[in-house]
Design a protein around this motif. Structure first.
Motif, PDB file in Angstrom:
ATOM      1  N   HIS A  10      13.288 -11.003  16.012  1.00 29.39           N
ATOM      2  CA  HIS A  10      12.093 -10.747  16.817  1.00 29.39           C
ATOM      3  C   HIS A  10      10.994 -11.732  16.466  1.00 29.39           C
ATOM      4  CE1 HIS A  10      13.717  -6.766  18.020  1.00 29.39           C
ATOM      5  NE2 HIS A  10      14.271  -6.813  16.822  1.00 29.39           N
ATOM      6  N   GLU A  11      10.075 -11.919  17.397  1.00 23.69           N
ATOM      7  CA  GLU A  11       8.871 -12.709  17.153  1.00 23.69           C
ATOM      8  C   GLU A  11       7.890 -11.813  16.415  1.00 23.69           C
ATOM      9  OE1 GLU A  11       7.521 -15.728  18.180  1.00 23.69           O
ATOM     10  OE2 GLU A  11       9.456 -16.514  18.850  1.00 23.69           O
ATOM     11  N   VAL A  12       7.738 -12.020  15.135  1.00 23.20           N
ATOM     12  CA  VAL A  12       6.872 -11.121  14.373  1.00 23.20           C
ATOM     13  C   VAL A  12       5.890 -11.914  13.521  1.00 23.20           C
ATOM     14  CG1 VAL A  12       8.482  -9.184  14.259  1.00 23.20           C
ATOM     15  CG2 VAL A  12       8.642 -11.030  12.577  1.00 23.20           C
ATOM     16  N   LEU A  13       4.872 -11.211  13.072  1.00 24.65           N
ATOM     17  CA  LEU A  13       3.857 -11.835  12.229  1.00 24.65           C
ATOM     18  C   LEU A  13       4.224 -11.683  10.761  1.00 24.65           C
ATOM     19  CD1 LEU A  13       0.644 -10.434  13.970  1.00 24.65           C
ATOM     20  CD2 LEU A  13       1.736 -12.661  14.301  1.00 24.65           C
ATOM     21  N   THR A  14       4.114 -12.777   9.999  1.00 23.93           N
ATOM     22  CA  THR A  14       4.315 -12.688   8.558  1.00 23.93           C
ATOM     23  C   THR A  14       3.236 -13.530   7.881  1.00 23.93           C
ATOM     24  OG1 THR A  14       5.799 -14.588   8.613  1.00 23.93           O
ATOM     25  CG2 THR A  14       6.827 -12.422   8.695  1.00 23.93           C
ATOM     26  N   THR A  15       3.084 -13.327   6.578  1.00 20.47           N
ATOM     27  CA  THR A  15       2.180 -14.190   5.814  1.00 20.47           C
ATOM     28  C   THR A  15       2.975 -14.778   4.672  1.00 20.47           C
ATOM     29  OG1 THR A  15       1.492 -12.165   4.749  1.00 20.47           O
ATOM     30  CG2 THR A  15      -0.046 -13.136   6.291  1.00 20.47           C
ATOM     31  N   PRO A  16       2.676 -16.030   4.295  1.00 20.59           N
ATOM     32  CA  PRO A  16       3.509 -16.701   3.288  1.00 20.59           C
ATOM     33  C   PRO A  16       3.504 -15.972   1.947  1.00 20.59           C
ATOM     34  CG  PRO A  16       1.842 -18.199   4.196  1.00 20.59           C
ATOM     35  CD  PRO A  16       1.579 -16.872   4.787  1.00 20.59           C
ATOM     36  N   GLU A  17       2.392 -15.308   1.589  1.00 22.18           N
ATOM     37  CA  GLU A  17       2.359 -14.713   0.252  1.00 22.18           C
ATOM     38  C   GLU A  17       2.993 -13.321   0.176  1.00 22.18           C
ATOM     39  OE1 GLU A  17      -1.963 -14.168   1.709  1.00 22.18           O
ATOM     40  OE2 GLU A  17      -0.262 -15.478   2.079  1.00 22.18           O
ATOM     41  N   LEU A  18       3.425 -12.791   1.324  1.00 17.46           N
ATOM     42  CA  LEU A  18       3.989 -11.438   1.345  1.00 17.46           C
ATOM     43  C   LEU A  18       5.388 -11.453   1.963  1.00 17.46           C
ATOM     44  CD1 LEU A  18       3.743  -8.316   1.196  1.00 17.46           C
ATOM     45  CD2 LEU A  18       2.588  -8.408   3.399  1.00 17.46           C
ATOM     46  N   VAL A  19       6.367 -10.975   1.211  1.00 15.29           N
ATOM     47  CA  VAL A  19       7.730 -10.855   1.738  1.00 15.29           C
ATOM     48  C   VAL A  19       8.073  -9.377   1.799  1.00 15.29           C
ATOM     49  CG1 VAL A  19      10.167 -11.270   1.244  1.00 15.29           C
ATOM     50  CG2 VAL A  19       8.493 -13.064   0.822  1.00 15.29           C
ATOM     51  N   THR A  20       8.479  -8.909   2.981  1.00 18.09           N
ATOM     52  CA  THR A  20       8.864  -7.502   3.121  1.00 18.09           C
ATOM     53  C   THR A  20      10.364  -7.423   3.385  1.00 18.09           C
ATOM     54  OG1 THR A  20       6.717  -6.990   4.040  1.00 18.09           O
ATOM     55  CG2 THR A  20       8.456  -5.357   4.364  1.00 18.09           C
ATOM     56  N   ILE A  21      11.053  -6.638   2.557  1.00 16.42           N
ATOM     57  CA  ILE A  21      12.499  -6.539   2.650  1.00 16.42           C
ATOM     58  C   ILE A  21      12.884  -5.097   2.927  1.00 16.42           C
ATOM     59  CG2 ILE A  21      14.597  -6.676   1.259  1.00 16.42           C
ATOM     60  CD1 ILE A  21      13.182  -9.163  -0.063  1.00 16.42           C
ATOM     61  N   LEU A  54       5.621  -6.265  -7.210  1.00 16.71           N
ATOM     62  CA  LEU A  54       6.604  -5.527  -6.407  1.00 16.71           C
ATOM     63  C   LEU A  54       5.966  -4.239  -5.892  1.00 16.71           C
ATOM     64  CD1 LEU A  54       9.601  -5.102  -5.453  1.00 16.71           C
ATOM     65  CD2 LEU A  54       9.936  -3.826  -7.572  1.00 16.71           C
ATOM     66  N   HIS A  55       6.113  -3.989  -4.594  1.00 16.59           N
ATOM     67  CA  HIS A  55       5.590  -2.764  -3.992  1.00 16.59           C
ATOM     68  C   HIS A  55       6.723  -2.032  -3.275  1.00 16.59           C
ATOM     69  CE1 HIS A  55       1.534  -4.646  -4.351  1.00 16.59           C
ATOM     70  NE2 HIS A  55       2.220  -5.752  -4.095  1.00 16.59           N
ATOM     71  N   LEU A  56       6.525  -0.734  -3.075  1.00 13.44           N
ATOM     72  CA  LEU A  56       7.478   0.043  -2.278  1.00 13.44           C
ATOM     73  C   LEU A  56       6.726   0.615  -1.082  1.00 13.44           C
ATOM     74  CD1 LEU A  56       9.176   2.095  -5.160  1.00 13.44           C
ATOM     75  CD2 LEU A  56       9.924  -0.071  -4.187  1.00 13.44           C
ATOM     76  N   SER A  57       7.468   0.816   0.025  1.00  9.85           N
ATOM     77  CA  SER A  57       6.836   1.502   1.155  1.00  9.85           C
ATOM     78  C   SER A  57       7.826   2.431   1.825  1.00  9.85           C
ATOM     79  CB  SER A  57       6.294   0.486   2.163  1.00  9.85           C
ATOM     80  OG  SER A  57       7.334  -0.072   2.917  1.00  9.85           O
ATOM     81  N   GLU A  58       7.278   3.481   2.447  1.00  8.12           N
ATOM     82  CA  GLU A  58       8.071   4.443   3.222  1.00  8.12           C
ATOM     83  C   GLU A  58       9.218   5.050   2.420  1.00  8.12           C
ATOM     84  OE1 GLU A  58       8.849   3.084   7.200  1.00  8.12           O
ATOM     85  OE2 GLU A  58       6.855   2.212   7.387  1.00  8.12           O
ATOM     86  N   VAL A  59       8.925   5.402   1.163  1.00  9.02           N
ATOM     87  CA  VAL A  59       9.929   6.059   0.320  1.00  9.02           C
ATOM     88  C   VAL A  59      10.046   7.520   0.757  1.00  9.02           C
ATOM     89  CG1 VAL A  59      10.547   6.676  -2.034  1.00  9.02           C
ATOM     90  CG2 VAL A  59       9.314   4.551  -1.593  1.00  9.02           C
ATOM     91  N   LYS A  60      11.287   8.002   0.941  1.00  8.61           N
ATOM     92  CA  LYS A  60      11.502   9.387   1.377  1.00  8.61           C
ATOM     93  C   LYS A  60      11.072  10.395   0.319  1.00  8.61           C
ATOM     94  CE  LYS A  60      15.135   8.945   4.594  1.00  8.61           C
ATOM     95  NZ  LYS A  60      16.373   9.570   5.064  1.00  8.61           N
ATOM     96  N   VAL A 115       7.466  -6.500  -0.907  1.00 12.11           N
ATOM     97  CA  VAL A 115       7.471  -5.068  -0.569  1.00 12.11           C
ATOM     98  C   VAL A 115       8.886  -4.662  -0.206  1.00 12.11           C
ATOM     99  CG1 VAL A 115       6.552  -3.260   0.921  1.00 12.11           C
ATOM    100  CG2 VAL A 115       5.125  -5.227   0.320  1.00 12.11           C
ATOM    101  N   LEU A 116       9.365  -3.609  -0.850  1.00 16.89           N
ATOM    102  CA  LEU A 116      10.682  -3.059  -0.526  1.00 16.89           C
ATOM    103  C   LEU A 116      10.452  -1.868   0.395  1.00 16.89           C
ATOM    104  CD1 LEU A 116      13.266  -4.181  -1.705  1.00 16.89           C
ATOM    105  CD2 LEU A 116      13.327  -2.237  -3.250  1.00 16.89           C
ATOM    106  N   MET A 117      10.949  -1.982   1.629  1.00 18.72           N
ATOM    107  CA  MET A 117      10.706  -0.950   2.636  1.00 18.72           C
ATOM    108  C   MET A 117      11.924  -0.027   2.651  1.00 18.72           C
ATOM    109  SD  MET A 117       9.846  -1.886   6.577  1.00 18.72           S
ATOM    110  CE  MET A 117       9.738  -0.598   7.813  1.00 18.72           C
ATOM    111  N   CYS A 118      11.700   1.264   2.390  1.00 18.86           N
ATOM    112  CA  CYS A 118      12.822   2.164   2.059  1.00 18.86           C
ATOM    113  C   CYS A 118      13.050   3.331   3.020  1.00 18.86           C
ATOM    114  CB  CYS A 118      12.622   2.736   0.657  1.00 18.86           C
ATOM    115  SG  CYS A 118      12.324   1.500  -0.602  1.00 18.86           S
ATOM    116  N   PRO A 119      12.843   3.188   4.331  1.00 20.40           N
ATOM    117  CA  PRO A 119      13.006   4.372   5.178  1.00 20.40           C
ATOM    118  C   PRO A 119      14.455   4.845   5.261  1.00 20.40           C
ATOM    119  CG  PRO A 119      12.718   2.436   6.539  1.00 20.40           C
ATOM    120  CD  PRO A 119      12.483   2.001   5.119  1.00 20.40           C
TER     121      PRO A 119
END
Lengths: 585, 585
Positions: free
Chosen positions: A460-471, A534-540, A503-507
């Motif tokens: 997809h055409e999405v917005l990112t920033t060089p200093e932030l990687v979301t996985i 290291l950050h986490l997001s959307e942890v159940k 950021v580790l996205m964990c849904p």
């Protein structure tokens, strides 16, 4: 162990349905039992033959085990007794220990039933029914198909009237080719006619009877009695022409009477030789039986209790062992007949037992002239309906891994016998599952402009920033993929000096086990060494509960965000075009 | 196989770093190599002793293998050679095949290295590194701890100057108790002093040197040279007092010279006896080595390539086998020293090899009087740092299943040896994982009033309708839990005649395998038998792609909804209080 009435009812379902038993249920159960009895007499003789045992052991295995299941089982329609696949497995296992026709052979089959009964009972008491789950559907389908072919091949010699041995398909075919010169023509004629007749009964008799004006149910039940007709007619021919004097093998003397009291061999050596096979037979018998029972129960919105089914089948096998039988389980065809004929409670099984006991007492002399070729024809026609290669096509289209498992199961079962085949199938299924989950789908995601949604940057055409990687990881994190994630993240940050946050996205992460936890700690530490947070997001919820018991949240260099959007807002220097919603917390 | 320059670089990382090699890197690598050499001489002798092999085989294993790794390895700091755990495993495996001290024993160790090298190479070429994932972190931690204890116990006899055998902890302790009367007091004094000194070096020397004004880095490196001091001092004492005449076991004649050319035994029987153990040694060596290499690489944001690491370690082991060595892998302590001392490329390893070759050529006569007790003390102090029971505490708090796996690994390793322990740990980890995922978290959900969110009906006040049951499964659906879902849904609908629709909500379902697909077909059919429609909602993209290849979507009695809210709106007769948003599609 204290026995309150409730646990009594759990272990003795008979207390439940027995208390509501009345005249109507009795009539329905009685009619069903009569029909199943007629079907079961030739079947039980034939399967004993398949197992390499004397014919009467098939009858014995159809008396006390049925009573035991009636007391302990939870299915209202399951008909227990000797079945094809379990008989084949019995022959394969016991054939390694003793010569067919010897007393040791029969004793080993009895011990196998006893051991299998104990294993099933133990699994039921300790609620280990989930073990059966390790047999995947494709493996079972492949195994049943290959077993059907092996069984049919094993009966060919009886149709031809020759001797041949072997446990694998090449051995069986080789044995037949070697002895093809000894073919007995009369046996072949009887066998071929019986086979043709039974195939016609299966395909053509029902439409024929319907055309004659019979009700569909009646036509169906009469069609199931086809094997009895074949038995009666060929027995009469055999008796009239005294075919045993023309080289036709007949059943001969079947001892009259009720089952004798037997005891399994209590020998450590025998038990350890049989144990592995007993586990396999137990689990395969259980899987087959439960799947029939569930199919039938669902039709009436009834329920069966799998762990109690283990106890029911365990009791049946112990009953088989102490009454001269051999391993039993719930049969598919006869259970369907039982259900269609109107069985309402397990009492129908007990009534069937009475019918078979009557046969054992009074009908065995009539079986003297029954040609063995007729029984072989019964088996061949029954098992060829099990052979179904469509599973290969289905899995090929759906999942190459599952296809590999089913193909391996079929080829190894045909080439090396039932035990090797099914064991290899199970190991392959587990291995493939671990392999698949060990390389989970991992995507680097970015913000879809104008929304709070995050999508794969490659799609997809999405917005990112060089200093932030979301996985985003689309799999639970556990030992088999923990290292994969470490590799993935460390690879991603290597040589990229702009990155300040991962950021580790964990849904879709349903679990994080100790190995994965340690990997996350390790990733956290290594990122820290490189100056990255290291950050986490959307942890159940449940995963978060678990993490709160660990050190990770304490050691984490970054934060835990409720939503990925919140993480992006907090960490990324992103200029989002015209946000339409207020920022999430 | 065509070798384009790119694949050449993949398989020969030396081409990559070698082209940028300059004088500065040379100096740094040389200094690091010198320090590692000093540390490695006593270590390699000690680990050969632990493996039950002649001392020089430890030196041989530290020459050619290091050169091979320098050519094929991807880590800039990994120091390869004999390590404690692999030496213990070698002793355990080879001890089953030959008597310690015989030519057969040494030959078997060489063959083991060769086999292990081939296995690692094959795993690398076929990219099978994921196999290492089957060793979960708790199992590895438990195994390393138990191995540390076993190794320390195996060296106690050398500290006491007695003979004792055995592979398990009870055997080793029994052996020591049995022979405790033979204690040699001089040996005990040397051994105990060396142990105490080395413990002090580890804990107290660094602060002492810092207090004397040394730089932290210098203090650190000198502290690592402690074992060399112990070797020098005890060798001098032993030589001066001719302790070999007082019952003190000394290293004795170590042949001078470079490694001989050796060939593994090409015997089918030997290979099949060693194969299982070689697989275990390969995987454990690989896991240990990669984890050290990754830790060090991350500190400089470098990357290692696990599949190429397999090739590097494989080449090292083949090199060990053809040059009189035994199985090697990357060592933890020496790699850290190498890194701290400033190693920049794998060339440091090659320079270390030159240092060890020098030692083998010229220093071995000096080792004649070295007491074996000193080497034992070196081993004991080194391995006791591996012993760490905190994993038991961590896993106990985090996951009882993982705790069970680590406890079983420790107890079985101590009680039945390394192979049984680690195999049982692996099987238990896999079994527990399958068990956990075979009983997934399943929740019946309802609508949170005023929102489009659905939550567990047991935890939240939510809206539901009697004719609609929504079930959310928090796990991928595959063979191990397919039947569980069948049971769950059929149980739920049994005896509840209001239900007309069942919706399976799938936001956390990352995969549906053939078994689960068949279960869904079965659920669909059985619900249909009971007049209930089955629907799906929130199916993920990749899962939906897969389902489109199957019959399920065609046979499904209900629909597939993009969102659960859409499903509820379409199917439920729910009067939602004051909806704030427009209805989702």
């Amino acid at each position: 162990m204290s026995f309150n009435p409730r646990s009594l009812r759990r272990y003795f379902p008979i207390l439940d349905w027995g208390s509501k038993y009345n005249k109507d249920t009795f009539t329905n159960d009685g009619v069903a039992a009569l029909i199943v009895t007629i079907m079961l007499i030739p079947q039980s003789l034939a399967y004993a033959l398949l197992a390499g045992l004397p014919a009467q052991m098939g009858l014995y295995a159809s008396i006390l085990p049925l009573v035991a299941y009636a007391i302990f089982g939870t299915s209202r329609a399951l008909a227990v007794g000797p079945v094809a696949v379990v008989s084949l497995m019995t022959a394969s296992v016991v054939g390694n220990m003793a010569l067919q026709g010897t007393a040791e052979y029969a004793a080993a089959a009895i011990t196998l039933a006893f051991l299998s009964g104990l294993i099933l009972l133990a699994m039921g008491l300790f609620r280990l029914g989930f073990f059966a789950n390790f047999l995947s559907h494709p493996v079972i389908a492949g195994f049943i198909t290959a077993s059907g072919i092996l069984i049919a091949a094993s009966q060919l010699k009886h149709l031809l009237g020759i001797s041949a041995g072997g446990h694998t398909l090449p051995e069986r075919i080789g044995g037949i080719i070697e002895n093809i010169g000894d073919v007995n023509v009369i046996t072949l004629v009887i066998g071929a006619s019986a086979t043709a007749f039974l195939f016609w009964v299966r395909k053509g008799l029902k439409p024929f009877l319907r055309a004659k004006g019979l009700s569909p149910r009646m036509a169906d039940i009469l069609a199931k009695a086809g094997p009895v007709a074949a038995v009666v007619v060929t027995t009469l021919i055999s008796a009239v022409f005294q075919l045993q004097n023309h080289g036709v093998k007949i059943v001969g003397d079947v001892p009259r009477g009720l089952p004798p009291l037997t005891l399994p061999a209590f020998s450590g050596e025998v038990w350890s030789q049989l144990f592995g096979a007993a586990v396999l037979i137990s689990i395969i018998g259980f899987v087959e039986s439960v799947s029939v029972a569930q199919t039938l129960a669902a039709k009436k919105r009834q329920r069966i209790v799998p762990d109690q089914e283990l106890i029911g089948l365990g009791a049946s096998n112990v009953a088989a062992a102490i009454s001269g039988g051999y391993p039993v389980t719930g049969g598919f065809a006869r259970s369907v007949v039982n259900f269609d004929a109107g069985a309402e409670t397990p009492a129908a099984g007990a009534f069937t037992a009475i019918g078979i006991a009557f046969a054992a007492l009074f009908l065995t002399p009539l079986l003297y002239f029954l040609p063995v070729a007729t029984l072989a024809a019964t088996i061949i026609v029954a098992v060829l309906s099990l052979v179904d290669f469509s599973i290969l096509k289905t899995t090929w289209g759906y999942s190459k891994g599952d296809f590999a498992a089913v193909l391996a199961t079929i080829l190894l079962t045909l080439g090396f016998g039932v035990e090797t085949g099914v064991s290899a199938g199970v190991m392959l299924s587990i291995g493939l599952h671990l392999y698949k989950t060990s390389r989970p789908h991992v995507a680097e995601v970015g913000l879809v402009p104008g929304t709070e949604h995050f999508r794969n940057i490659k799609r997809h055409e999405v917005l990112t920033t060089p200093e932030l990687v979301t996985i985003r990881v689309d799999e639970s994190l556990y030992f088999a993929n923990a290292r994969f994630l470490e590799d993935y993240i460390l690879d991603r940050i290597a040589d990229d000096c702009d990155i300040k946050h991962v950021v580790l996205m964990c849904p879709a992460v349903n679990e994080i086990d100790s190995s994965a936890l340690e990997s996350l700690e390790e990733i956290n530490k290594r990122l820290d060494d490189g100056g990255i947070k290291l950050h986490l997001s959307e942890v159940k919820g449940p995963v978060m509960d678990r993490l709160q018991k660990s050190h990770l949240l304490h050691d984490l260099t970054g934060q835990v965000f409720l939503s990925q959007y919140a993480a992006m807002k907090a960490l990324g220097d992103v200029t989002k075009p015209a946000p339409s919603d207020p920022v999430a917390a």
